[in-house]
Design an enzyme around this catalytic site. Structure first.
Site, PDB file in Angstrom:
ATOM      1  N   GLU A   1       0.817  -1.210   0.000  1.00  8.80           N
ATOM      2  CA  GLU A   1       0.000   0.000   0.000  1.00  8.80           C
ATOM      3  C   GLU A   1       0.848   1.256   0.000  1.00  8.80           C
ATOM      4  O   GLU A   1       0.396   2.314  -0.454  1.00  8.80           O
ATOM      5  CB  GLU A   1      -0.936  -0.014   1.218  1.00  8.80           C
ATOM      6  CG  GLU A   1      -2.113   0.929   1.089  1.00  8.80           C
ATOM      7  CD  GLU A   1      -3.185   0.659   2.115  1.00  8.80           C
ATOM      8  OE1 GLU A   1      -4.364   0.524   1.726  1.00  8.80           O
ATOM      9  OE2 GLU A   1      -2.855   0.582   3.320  1.00  8.80           O
TER      10      GLU A   1
ATOM     11  N   HIS B   1       7.906 -26.543   1.916  1.00 10.16           N
ATOM     12  CA  HIS B   1       7.212 -27.645   1.246  1.00 10.16           C
ATOM     13  C   HIS B   1       6.154 -27.141   0.275  1.00 10.16           C
ATOM     14  O   HIS B   1       5.344 -27.940  -0.213  1.00 10.16           O
ATOM     15  CB  HIS B   1       6.582 -28.561   2.291  1.00 10.16           C
ATOM     16  CG  HIS B   1       7.570 -29.147   3.248  1.00 10.16           C
ATOM     17  ND1 HIS B   1       8.258 -30.306   2.994  1.00 10.16           N
ATOM     18  CD2 HIS B   1       8.016 -28.705   4.453  1.00 10.16           C
ATOM     19  CE1 HIS B   1       9.076 -30.569   3.999  1.00 10.16           C
ATOM     20  NE2 HIS B   1       8.948 -29.612   4.898  1.00 10.16           N
TER      21      HIS B   1
ATOM     22  N   LYS C   1     -13.259   2.511  -2.125  1.00 11.82           N
ATOM     23  CA  LYS C   1     -14.221   2.814  -1.062  1.00 11.82           C
ATOM     24  C   LYS C   1     -15.342   3.697  -1.593  1.00 11.82           C
ATOM     25  O   LYS C   1     -16.526   3.472  -1.298  1.00 11.82           O
ATOM     26  CB  LYS C   1     -13.512   3.507   0.109  1.00 11.82           C
ATOM     27  CG  LYS C   1     -12.539   2.637   0.874  1.00 11.82           C
ATOM     28  CD  LYS C   1     -11.882   3.448   1.984  1.00 11.82           C
ATOM     29  CE  LYS C   1     -10.865   2.617   2.746  1.00 11.82           C
ATOM     30  NZ  LYS C   1     -10.191   3.403   3.817  1.00 11.82           N
TER      31      LYS C   1
END
Length: 446
Positions: free
Chosen positions: A296, A318, A434
């Site tokens: 960000e 793994h 937003k």
């Protein structure tokens, strides 16, 4: 206390053509010279709030008193907040044992259980509320602006449920808000809501954004909930500032060196993925905090930034490791490891059991020793495959070292932003999403 920061595995004399030459690295560190001098001045004057907060003390006592009042009689503490309002707190809480199996005890004299509801999902919220006894649950609600839709919807849902259960009078006792202080002409829905119900509030620092807020009262609440020493956490952060003040130049200051590495690799070698891989469960959420901080803060200007990835050792040996060692040559990996065995470790594995399992190499060794061996081997494996790797080694894992790590990566991010020519403190693309969400809901309501 000595924390080592080794970049040897990132240079061409160790890994060949993919590594940076000393001349290339020096060019990038030298570029940071003026910004580092300004940062030193900001440290001396405490003018950068992200540094100044480390030297405050009275706010800890104020937040502690509010926390103690809130959790009196509580069995569960729920934190509502998303992104920077939650991830730093989760990193602190995990250091204190949150989400570690068997270390979430309740009962007389014990801490309340701690829960974070940071991702909004209707099913998770409804099912979560169904298992909570609302009369013994407390809620910390964190939103810097007071207008975060996810956090407001969670809070309003709980308040509605309390009213329907006839518990409206208990709302001031069950909630604590952290949001910006009242400012004329600036809307703050959370503050208005909590004022209407008489809910106590603490002021969120207006000059420190969420992803940089772990050293403020945003981080204090989870830290208190897990019995951590917040003053020691800040002291670890101050140690980074003390190193800044005495550094002879960027190459002598680990956050500047890290910033130069990251930007140098993407500009000189096209290495555009930054992997953070600690070898400790208690740093898993720290890696996720780092991902938000880096992404960000730097992903701007249409083409700047690198992609951060949260990994965890040894489990991701793994899964992800094959890609980092044998796939595309576009990863810079940072390993965080402990230089000593943890205080709590298992007994040595008996030889007869190790032999029975066909693993004689485990005989006489503890689990901690196995993990330490893996952390040593992983660096050698990167070098053998000619892939860049940075090693940060901690003498132990506690509040001080977590404070050091968080401030290190905050300053590394700020300095990387300077090299990229972007503002590390805004997030325009996030704000656009937003706004569009609100417009979509408004259109549906119409």
């Amino acid at each position: 206390m000595t924390i080592t920061h080794s970049i040897d595995g990132c240079l061409d004399d160790a890994i060949g053509a993919l590594g940076l030459s000393q001349a290339e690295l020096t060019r990038w560190t030298d570029t940071l010279g003026p910004r580092l001098e300004r940062l030193k001045q900001e440290a001396r004057e405490r003018s950068l709030p992200h540094i100044g907060i480390l030297y405050e003390e009275t706010d800890i006592a104020q937040a502690r008193a509010a926390f103690d009042r809130l959790v009196d009689g509580a069995r569960t503490l729920v934190v509502f907040g998303t992104g920077g309002s939650s991830l730093g707190g989760q990193a602190l809480a995990q250091l204190g044992g949150w989400f570690i199996p068997g270390d979430d005890r309740i009962g007389k004299g014990a801490r309340p259980r701690l829960r974070f509801y940071d991702n909004l999902d209707a099913l998770s919220l409804v099912k979560g509320l169904e298992i909570l006894d609302l009369q013994t649950t407390r809620f910390v609600v964190i939103s810097k602006s007071g207008g975060t839709g996810e956090t407001l919807s969670q809070t309003l849902t709980v308040i509605d449920r309390l009213r329907r259960q006839g518990l409206e009078a208990s709302i001031p006792r069950l909630f604590l808000g952290i949001t910006e202080a009242e400012k004329p002409g600036v809307a703050n829905g959370l503050r208005d809501l909590f004022n209407a119900f008489g809910v106590p509030m603490l002021a969120h620092r207006a000059d420190i954004g969420g992803r940089f807020s772990a050293f403020t009262n945003v981080g204090m609440m989870p830290a208190f909930a897990r019995g951590l020493d917040f003053a020691a956490f800040r002291a670890g952060g101050r140690a980074v500032i003390e190193a800044l003040e005495t550094a002879s130049g960027p190459a002598d200051f680990p956050p500047a060196l890290g910033a130069a590495l990251a930007v140098g690799f993407v500009k000189e070698r096209g290495v555009n993925v930054s992997v953070l891989m600690p070898y400790a469960d208690r740093l898993a959420r720290f890696s996720h905090w780092y991902v938000q901080l880096w992404a960000e803060s730097l992903g701007k200007g249409d083409s700047e930034g690198t992609t951060p990835v949260a990994a965890l050792g040894p489990v991701d040996q793994h899964s992800q490791l094959q890609l980092y060692l044998g796939g595309a040559q576009d990863h810079l990996t940072t390993i965080i490891r402990l230089g000593a065995l943890p205080d709590e470790d298992t007994p040595p594995i008996p030889a007869d059991l190790a032999n029975l399992a066909g693993a004689p190499y485990l005989a006489g060794h503890t689990v901690g020793e196995l993990v330490m061996a893996q952390t040593k081997a992983i660096g050698d494996a990167f070098t053998a495959h000619n892939r860049p790797v940075r090693i940060i080694e901690l003498p132990r894992l506690d509040e001080w070292t977590l404070g050091w790590l968080m401030m290190h990566f905050m300053l590394e991010t700020i300095l990387a932003a300077d090299l990229l020519g972007v503002d590390p403190f805004d997030q325009p693309a996030v704000e656009l999403s937003k706004r569009l969400t609100k417009e979509y809901l408004a259109a549906r309501a119409g």
